[in-house]
Design a protein around this motif. Structure first.
Motif, PDB file in Angstrom:
ATOM      1  N   ASP A 122       0.765  -1.213  -0.065  1.00 12.84           N
ATOM      2  CA  ASP A 122      -0.046  -0.027   0.104  1.00 12.84           C
ATOM      3  C   ASP A 122       0.966   1.191   0.141  1.00 12.84           C
ATOM      4  O   ASP A 122       2.194   1.108   0.111  1.00 12.84           O
ATOM      5  CB  ASP A 122      -0.892  -0.061   1.184  1.00 12.84           C
ATOM      6  N   ASP A 123       0.188   2.495  -0.071  1.00 13.78           N
ATOM      7  CA  ASP A 123       1.055   3.556  -0.249  1.00 13.78           C
ATOM      8  C   ASP A 123       0.865   4.477   0.960  1.00 13.78           C
ATOM      9  O   ASP A 123       1.630   5.737   0.927  1.00 13.78           O
ATOM     10  CB  ASP A 123       0.640   4.540  -1.397  1.00 13.78           C
ATOM     11  N   ARG A 124       0.662   3.916   2.212  1.00 15.65           N
ATOM     12  CA  ARG A 124       0.853   4.839   3.232  1.00 15.65           C
ATOM     13  C   ARG A 124       2.080   5.206   3.775  1.00 15.65           C
ATOM     14  O   ARG A 124       3.248   4.580   2.903  1.00 15.65           O
ATOM     15  CB  ARG A 124       0.266   3.856   4.477  1.00 15.65           C
ATOM     16  N   VAL A 125       2.335   6.380   4.400  1.00 19.39           N
ATOM     17  CA  VAL A 125       3.659   6.656   4.748  1.00 19.39           C
ATOM     18  C   VAL A 125       4.008   5.567   5.967  1.00 19.39           C
ATOM     19  O   VAL A 125       3.287   5.263   6.729  1.00 19.39           O
ATOM     20  CB  VAL A 125       3.556   8.102   5.447  1.00 19.39           C
ATOM     21  N   ASN A 126       5.438   5.391   5.938  1.00 21.49           N
ATOM     22  CA  ASN A 126       5.852   4.213   6.436  1.00 21.49           C
ATOM     23  C   ASN A 126       5.857   4.273   8.239  1.00 21.49           C
ATOM     24  O   ASN A 126       6.089   3.234   8.763  1.00 21.49           O
ATOM     25  CB  ASN A 126       7.281   3.932   6.275  1.00 21.49           C
ATOM     26  N   ILE A 127       5.487   5.606   8.576  1.00 29.45           N
ATOM     27  CA  ILE A 127       5.374   5.583  10.237  1.00 29.45           C
ATOM     28  C   ILE A 127       4.116   4.969  10.528  1.00 29.45           C
ATOM     29  O   ILE A 127       4.108   4.612  11.730  1.00 29.45           O
ATOM     30  CB  ILE A 127       5.229   7.214  10.193  1.00 29.45           C
ATOM     31  N   PHE A 128       3.279   4.665   9.664  1.00 31.50           N
ATOM     32  CA  PHE A 128       1.875   3.917   9.917  1.00 31.50           C
ATOM     33  C   PHE A 128       2.294   2.587  10.005  1.00 31.50           C
ATOM     34  O   PHE A 128       0.823   1.620   9.863  1.00 31.50           O
ATOM     35  CB  PHE A 128       0.688   4.594   9.072  1.00 31.50           C
ATOM     36  N   TYR A 129       3.268   1.879   9.873  1.00 39.51           N
ATOM     37  CA  TYR A 129       3.574   0.566  10.150  1.00 39.51           C
ATOM     38  C   TYR A 129       4.056   0.209  11.292  1.00 39.51           C
ATOM     39  O   TYR A 129       4.186  -0.952  11.667  1.00 39.51           O
ATOM     40  CB  TYR A 129       4.634   0.055   8.953  1.00 39.51           C
ATOM     41  N   TYR A 130       4.197   1.376  12.165  1.00 39.72           N
ATOM     42  CA  TYR A 130       4.711   1.179  13.478  1.00 39.72           C
ATOM     43  C   TYR A 130       3.540   1.186  14.414  1.00 39.72           C
ATOM     44  O   TYR A 130       2.623   1.754  14.304  1.00 39.72           O
ATOM     45  CB  TYR A 130       5.494   2.329  13.942  1.00 39.72           C
ATOM     46  N   PRO A 131       3.748   0.138  15.557  1.00 43.38           N
ATOM     47  CA  PRO A 131       2.596   0.193  16.409  1.00 43.38           C
ATOM     48  C   PRO A 131       2.687   1.148  17.430  1.00 43.38           C
ATOM     49  O   PRO A 131       3.573   1.771  17.890  1.00 43.38           O
ATOM     50  CB  PRO A 131       3.063  -1.176  16.986  1.00 43.38           C
ATOM     51  N   ILE A 132       1.544   1.487  18.027  1.00 45.88           N
ATOM     52  CA  ILE A 132       1.312   2.673  19.096  1.00 45.88           C
ATOM     53  C   ILE A 132       0.969   1.791  20.101  1.00 45.88           C
ATOM     54  O   ILE A 132      -0.115   1.450  20.504  1.00 45.88           O
ATOM     55  CB  ILE A 132       0.151   3.201  18.694  1.00 45.88           C
ATOM     56  N   ASN A 133       2.207   1.323  21.060  1.00 44.72           N
ATOM     57  CA  ASN A 133       1.873   0.547  22.205  1.00 44.72           C
ATOM     58  C   ASN A 133       1.427   1.314  23.681  1.00 44.72           C
ATOM     59  O   ASN A 133       1.042   0.657  24.538  1.00 44.72           O
ATOM     60  CB  ASN A 133       3.230  -0.027  22.384  1.00 44.72           C
ATOM     61  N   THR A 134       1.848   2.474  23.608  1.00 44.73           N
ATOM     62  CA  THR A 134       1.796   3.303  24.867  1.00 44.73           C
ATOM     63  C   THR A 134       0.861   4.732  24.549  1.00 44.73           C
ATOM     64  O   THR A 134       1.031   5.167  23.546  1.00 44.73           O
ATOM     65  CB  THR A 134       2.925   3.750  25.537  1.00 44.73           C
ATOM     66  N   TRP A 135       0.431   5.370  25.598  1.00 47.84           N
ATOM     67  CA  TRP A 135       0.031   6.530  25.401  1.00 47.84           C
ATOM     68  C   TRP A 135       0.949   7.556  24.981  1.00 47.84           C
ATOM     69  O   TRP A 135       0.819   8.646  24.407  1.00 47.84           O
ATOM     70  CB  TRP A 135      -0.476   7.184  26.690  1.00 47.84           C
ATOM     71  N   TYR A 136       2.349   7.170  25.519  1.00 46.62           N
ATOM     72  CA  TYR A 136       3.389   8.181  25.146  1.00 46.62           C
ATOM     73  C   TYR A 136       3.588   8.228  23.527  1.00 46.62           C
ATOM     74  O   TYR A 136       3.642   9.202  22.625  1.00 46.62           O
ATOM     75  CB  TYR A 136       4.635   7.877  25.591  1.00 46.62           C
ATOM     76  N   ASP A 137       3.445   6.951  22.837  1.00 46.10           N
ATOM     77  CA  ASP A 137       3.505   6.837  21.611  1.00 46.10           C
ATOM     78  C   ASP A 137       2.337   7.498  20.654  1.00 46.10           C
ATOM     79  O   ASP A 137       2.476   8.430  19.580  1.00 46.10           O
ATOM     80  CB  ASP A 137       3.400   5.501  21.183  1.00 46.10           C
ATOM     81  N   PHE A 138       1.267   7.467  21.457  1.00 45.17           N
ATOM     82  CA  PHE A 138       0.036   8.201  20.649  1.00 45.17           C
ATOM     83  C   PHE A 138       0.148   9.564  20.531  1.00 45.17           C
ATOM     84  O   PHE A 138       0.015  10.300  19.698  1.00 45.17           O
ATOM     85  CB  PHE A 138      -1.118   7.916  21.445  1.00 45.17           C
ATOM     86  N   ILE A 139       0.685  10.202  21.828  1.00 43.93           N
ATOM     87  CA  ILE A 139       1.029  11.617  21.869  1.00 43.93           C
ATOM     88  C   ILE A 139       1.998  12.012  20.731  1.00 43.93           C
ATOM     89  O   ILE A 139       1.945  13.254  20.225  1.00 43.93           O
ATOM     90  CB  ILE A 139       1.349  11.936  23.258  1.00 43.93           C
ATOM     91  N   MET A 140       2.958  11.156  20.649  1.00 41.96           N
ATOM     92  CA  MET A 140       4.096  11.510  19.589  1.00 41.96           C
ATOM     93  C   MET A 140       3.524  11.419  18.070  1.00 41.96           C
ATOM     94  O   MET A 140       4.075  12.148  17.245  1.00 41.96           O
ATOM     95  CB  MET A 140       5.347  10.464  19.737  1.00 41.96           C
ATOM     96  N   PHE A 141       2.695  10.614  18.075  1.00 38.59           N
ATOM     97  CA  PHE A 141       1.760  10.842  16.747  1.00 38.59           C
ATOM     98  C   PHE A 141       1.204  12.159  16.388  1.00 38.59           C
ATOM     99  O   PHE A 141       1.556  12.709  15.284  1.00 38.59           O
ATOM    100  CB  PHE A 141       0.734   9.917  16.375  1.00 38.59           C
ATOM    101  N   ASN A 142       0.578  12.614  17.474  1.00 40.41           N
ATOM    102  CA  ASN A 142       0.078  13.917  17.326  1.00 40.41           C
ATOM    103  C   ASN A 142       1.143  15.064  17.242  1.00 40.41           C
ATOM    104  O   ASN A 142       1.144  15.931  16.286  1.00 40.41           O
ATOM    105  CB  ASN A 142      -0.944  14.191  18.558  1.00 40.41           C
ATOM    106  N   VAL A 143       2.213  15.198  18.019  1.00 43.87           N
ATOM    107  CA  VAL A 143       3.192  16.112  18.005  1.00 43.87           C
ATOM    108  C   VAL A 143       3.838  16.040  16.850  1.00 43.87           C
ATOM    109  O   VAL A 143       4.443  17.121  16.235  1.00 43.87           O
ATOM    110  CB  VAL A 143       4.104  15.834  19.485  1.00 43.87           C
ATOM    111  N   LEU A 144       4.411  14.937  16.439  1.00 49.30           N
ATOM    112  CA  LEU A 144       5.299  14.539  15.214  1.00 49.30           C
ATOM    113  C   LEU A 144       4.727  14.619  13.998  1.00 49.30           C
ATOM    114  O   LEU A 144       4.990  15.072  12.970  1.00 49.30           O
ATOM    115  CB  LEU A 144       6.397  13.686  15.793  1.00 49.30           C
ATOM    116  N   MET A 145       3.995  13.183  13.906  1.00 48.82           N
ATOM    117  CA  MET A 145       3.439  12.911  12.386  1.00 48.82           C
ATOM    118  C   MET A 145       2.080  13.991  11.900  1.00 48.82           C
ATOM    119  O   MET A 145       2.328  14.240  10.934  1.00 48.82           O
ATOM    120  CB  MET A 145       2.794  11.583  12.498  1.00 48.82           C
ATOM    121  N   ASP A 146       1.546  14.186  13.188  1.00 52.84           N
ATOM    122  CA  ASP A 146       0.170  15.512  12.410  1.00 52.84           C
ATOM    123  C   ASP A 146       1.065  16.682  12.271  1.00 52.84           C
ATOM    124  O   ASP A 146       0.515  17.322  11.067  1.00 52.84           O
ATOM    125  CB  ASP A 146      -0.679  15.449  13.341  1.00 52.84           C
TER     126      ASP A 146
END
Length: 275
Positions: A122-146
């Motif tokens: 598929d053509d997703r940006v490769n960051i979206f192949y990584y799992p979100i295992n913790t709340w810290y990970d979720f926040i980093m998606f908002n801060v960095l990826m968004d």
């Protein structure tokens, strides 16, 4: 009499040079349509893959307030994906067949670092192949990826393709809300002695991953995008703007700015897009 491909290209480039938008497939050269579809698929696939990664955190969020926040973010991403897929359908893409073909829930193992590669077709940006295992990970998606997506999609707001350009205002407003959510949590966690170390660790882990998504400087494909009015800036120019933006919120949170060492030979030529 039908226009030759050369005549069509001359008309298309002249229209772009005048600041006018392309509104129909009939106006497009094959080169224009191919590159437009490629960029829009990266955005659409990333929106859907991102939403699927966020869904478990509706149940695992640290409070009922955050359950609603995560649910809203996931809903936004699904809507963004649907908006983009609708535009792609108008360009002849079999969207439903595509969604059935690819597994947008696919994630790599915790030990895997993809660098600039993708884990599937598929053509997703490769960051979206990584799992979100913790709340810290979720926040980093908002801060960095968004935030990274916002910097890249600024060019889409000025795209030469009119239908794409017109939907981006609404998408960007919601992306900025996701970034604001992440920033508030980053400052909160960074200033809390109980959470500072784990927040810094997550920041150090995710920052290089996001820096990898922007593509090579002066890439051949980026030059084509700019010629066609589908992008306005070089990949590395966008990357540096993103980096400085991150630095500001990291300093507000009292955290250390992570480092990133580029491996230009391994970076993809494409500047990737998400939402």
């Amino acid at each position: 009499m039908a226009l030759s491909e050369m005549e069509k290209e001359q008309r298309l480039l002249a229209k772009i040079a005048r600041g006018e938008t392309i509104e129909s497939v009939a106006e497009m050269t094959e080169e224009y349509r191919e590159n437009l579809v490629h960029l829009m698929l990266m955005q659409a696939d990333s929106e859907v893959a991102g939403a699927f990664g966020y869904v478990p955190w509706i149940m695992k969020a640290p409070s009922t307030v955050e359950m609603l926040s995560v649910a809203t973010i996931a809903k936004d991403e699904v809507r963004h994906g649907r908006v983009m897929y609708k535009l792609l359908q108008e360009l002849g893409v079999d969207v439903d067949g595509r969604v059935k073909e690819f597994d947008f829930t696919l994630r790599v193992g915790d030990e895997v670092e993809l660098g600039a590669t993708r884990a599937a077709q598929d053509d997703r940006v490769n960051i979206f192949y990584y799992p979100i295992n913790t709340w810290y990970d979720f926040i980093m998606f908002n801060v960095l990826m968004d935030r990274g997506a916002g910097h890249q999609l600024e060019d889409s707001e000025l795209s030469s393709y009119g239908p794409w350009r017109r939907v981006m205002e609404g998408i960007m407003k919601e992306e900025l809300m996701h970034v604001a959510h992440g920033d508030s949590w980053l400052v909160r966690l960074g200033k809390d002695p109980e959470h500072r170390a784990e927040t810094q660790e997550a920041l150090d882990r995710w920052f290089p991953r996001v820096m990898n998504i922007f593509g090579k400087p002066h890439s051949r494909r980026n030059e084509i995008y700019r010629k066609l009015g589908l992008k306005k800036r070089d990949n590395h120019e966008v990357r540096l703007a993103f980096q400085e933006d991150v630095r500001k919120v990291v300093e507000r949170a009292g955290l250390a700015m992570p480092t990133w060492t580029p491996d230009w030979d391994r970076l993809q030529e494409d500047a990737t897009i998400t939402g």
